[in-house]
Each structure stands twice: as structure tokens, then as C-alpha cells.
Design a protein around this motif. Structure first.
Motif, PDB file in Angstrom:
ATOM      1  N   LEU A  11       0.833  -1.257  -0.022  1.00 24.13           N
ATOM      2  CA  LEU A  11      -0.035   0.081  -0.028  1.00 24.13           C
ATOM      3  C   LEU A  11       0.728   1.349   0.246  1.00 24.13           C
ATOM      4  O   LEU A  11       0.606   2.117  -0.600  1.00 24.13           O
ATOM      5  N   ASN A  12       1.792   1.158   0.637  1.00 20.50           N
ATOM      6  CA  ASN A  12       2.692   2.516   0.783  1.00 20.50           C
ATOM      7  C   ASN A  12       3.617   2.495  -0.725  1.00 20.50           C
ATOM      8  O   ASN A  12       3.582   3.870  -0.966  1.00 20.50           O
ATOM      9  N   ALA A  13       3.761   1.461  -1.138  1.00 20.22           N
ATOM     10  CA  ALA A  13       4.673   1.650  -2.518  1.00 20.22           C
ATOM     11  C   ALA A  13       3.533   2.177  -3.535  1.00 20.22           C
ATOM     12  O   ALA A  13       3.865   3.084  -4.445  1.00 20.22           O
ATOM     13  N   THR A  19       1.788   9.112  -6.294  1.00 22.16           N
ATOM     14  CA  THR A  19       2.275  10.531  -5.835  1.00 22.16           C
ATOM     15  C   THR A  19       3.493  10.866  -7.014  1.00 22.16           C
ATOM     16  O   THR A  19       3.452  12.014  -7.785  1.00 22.16           O
ATOM     17  N   LEU A  20       4.348  10.036  -7.354  1.00 24.16           N
ATOM     18  CA  LEU A  20       5.352   9.940  -8.308  1.00 24.16           C
ATOM     19  C   LEU A  20       4.932  10.462  -9.618  1.00 24.16           C
ATOM     20  O   LEU A  20       5.389  11.288 -10.495  1.00 24.16           O
ATOM     21  N   GLU A  49      -9.174   8.020  -7.999  1.00 27.57           N
ATOM     22  CA  GLU A  49      -9.492   8.504  -6.844  1.00 27.57           C
ATOM     23  C   GLU A  49      -9.988   7.421  -5.797  1.00 27.57           C
ATOM     24  O   GLU A  49      -9.851   7.328  -4.777  1.00 27.57           O
ATOM     25  N   TRP A  50     -10.601   6.376  -6.468  1.00 20.25           N
ATOM     26  CA  TRP A  50     -11.263   5.283  -5.505  1.00 20.25           C
ATOM     27  C   TRP A  50     -10.038   4.785  -4.898  1.00 20.25           C
ATOM     28  O   TRP A  50     -10.217   4.425  -3.563  1.00 20.25           O
ATOM     29  N   MET A  51      -8.872   4.432  -5.316  1.00 17.39           N
ATOM     30  CA  MET A  51      -7.712   3.903  -4.944  1.00 17.39           C
ATOM     31  C   MET A  51      -7.266   4.664  -3.757  1.00 17.39           C
ATOM     32  O   MET A  51      -7.125   4.314  -2.417  1.00 17.39           O
ATOM     33  N   GLN A  52      -7.197   5.949  -3.969  1.00 20.63           N
ATOM     34  CA  GLN A  52      -6.601   6.950  -2.777  1.00 20.63           C
ATOM     35  C   GLN A  52      -7.405   7.334  -1.607  1.00 20.63           C
ATOM     36  O   GLN A  52      -7.022   6.993  -0.650  1.00 20.63           O
ATOM     37  N   TRP A  53      -8.650   7.439  -2.038  1.00 17.37           N
ATOM     38  CA  TRP A  53      -9.648   7.849  -0.734  1.00 17.37           C
ATOM     39  C   TRP A  53     -10.525   6.908  -0.365  1.00 17.37           C
ATOM     40  O   TRP A  53     -10.899   6.778   0.797  1.00 17.37           O
ATOM     41  N   ILE A  54     -10.610   5.491  -0.819  1.00 16.29           N
ATOM     42  CA  ILE A  54     -11.327   4.458  -0.393  1.00 16.29           C
ATOM     43  C   ILE A  54     -10.430   3.194  -0.282  1.00 16.29           C
ATOM     44  O   ILE A  54     -10.641   2.770   1.228  1.00 16.29           O
ATOM     45  N   MET A  92       4.419   0.458 -13.626  1.00 19.43           N
ATOM     46  CA  MET A  92       4.867   0.216 -12.350  1.00 19.43           C
ATOM     47  C   MET A  92       3.614   0.163 -11.292  1.00 19.43           C
ATOM     48  O   MET A  92       3.589  -0.776 -10.405  1.00 19.43           O
ATOM     49  N   LEU A  93       2.898   0.999 -11.384  1.00 19.25           N
ATOM     50  CA  LEU A  93       1.589   1.088 -10.717  1.00 19.25           C
ATOM     51  C   LEU A  93       0.761  -0.405 -10.681  1.00 19.25           C
ATOM     52  O   LEU A  93       0.146  -0.799  -9.870  1.00 19.25           O
TER      53      LEU A  93
END
Length: 108
Positions: A11-13, A19-20, A49-54, A92-93
């Protein structure tokens, strides 16, 4: 490494990669948009957005609390389709989302 710690690492990666690539947002969507009942909130949010916020906060909370993790995950298919509309290199993502799916499947 425990499944919960492995999940936190992935999750951190994902957060760092988003962000990158300029896919991380500083402003949260509206509460209404976040309250969608559709899978992946497809009617109100982009996949990022779904990934980041939920997705990321929910899985992080589960991992940090030691809660039972989902046993089925196929976010890669959705990510692969959604990232076709993203103008940055998402290889990469996508790889990290696949690792996330695999991590959740093998913890059971």
C-alpha cells in the motif's frame, strides 16, 4: 513478514508511485462522491480517486488493526482498463496492483 505487514508495504509503494506519477490528489472528493454504492465508485470517482480515498485507507486500517483481510481481489483487471485513460506511464503502478491482488489471495 506477516501478511498484514506485507500488505502495508505494498500500500505504501502504491501511494508513493501514485504521488510520483502525479496521480495523488491533495483535495478529497465530496462526501457524496465517496458515498457511491457502485463497485469502485465508477459513477462518481476515477479509479485513482477510488484507490486513494477508499481502497488504500480501508486496507491500511484493516492491516494496522490486524483484522481479517479480504480473500478475493481482482483490482488488476479494473486498473488495467482504467489506466488506459491515464496519460502517464502506469506500468509500475499496475505491477503494484497485481502484487496487492496476489497478497490478498495468498493470505488465506
Amino acid at each position: 513478514m506477516s501478511p498484514h505487514n506485507k500488505l502495508l508495504e505494498i500500500l505504501n509503494a502504491i501511494s508513493k508511485e501514485m504521488t510520483l506519477k502525479g496521480l495523488w490528489q491533495s483535495t478529497a472528493p465530496s462526501n457524496e462522491a465517496l458515498s457511491s454504492t457502485q463497485p469502485f465508485c465508477v459513477d462518481t470517482l476515477t479509479f485513482c480517486e477510488w484507490m486513494q480515498w477508499i481502497m488504500l485507507p480501508k486496507l491500511e486500517k484493516m492491516a494496522k488493526s490486524g483484522a481479517a483481510l479480504p480473500s478475493k481481489s481482482d483490482m488488476f483487471s479494473m486498473a488495467e482498463e482504467a489506466f488506459k485513460r491515464v496519460e502517464v506511464d502506469t506500468k509500475m503502478l499496475l505491477s503494484l496492483v497485481l502484487k496487492l491482488d496476489h497478497c490478498l489471495r495468498v493470505t488465506h
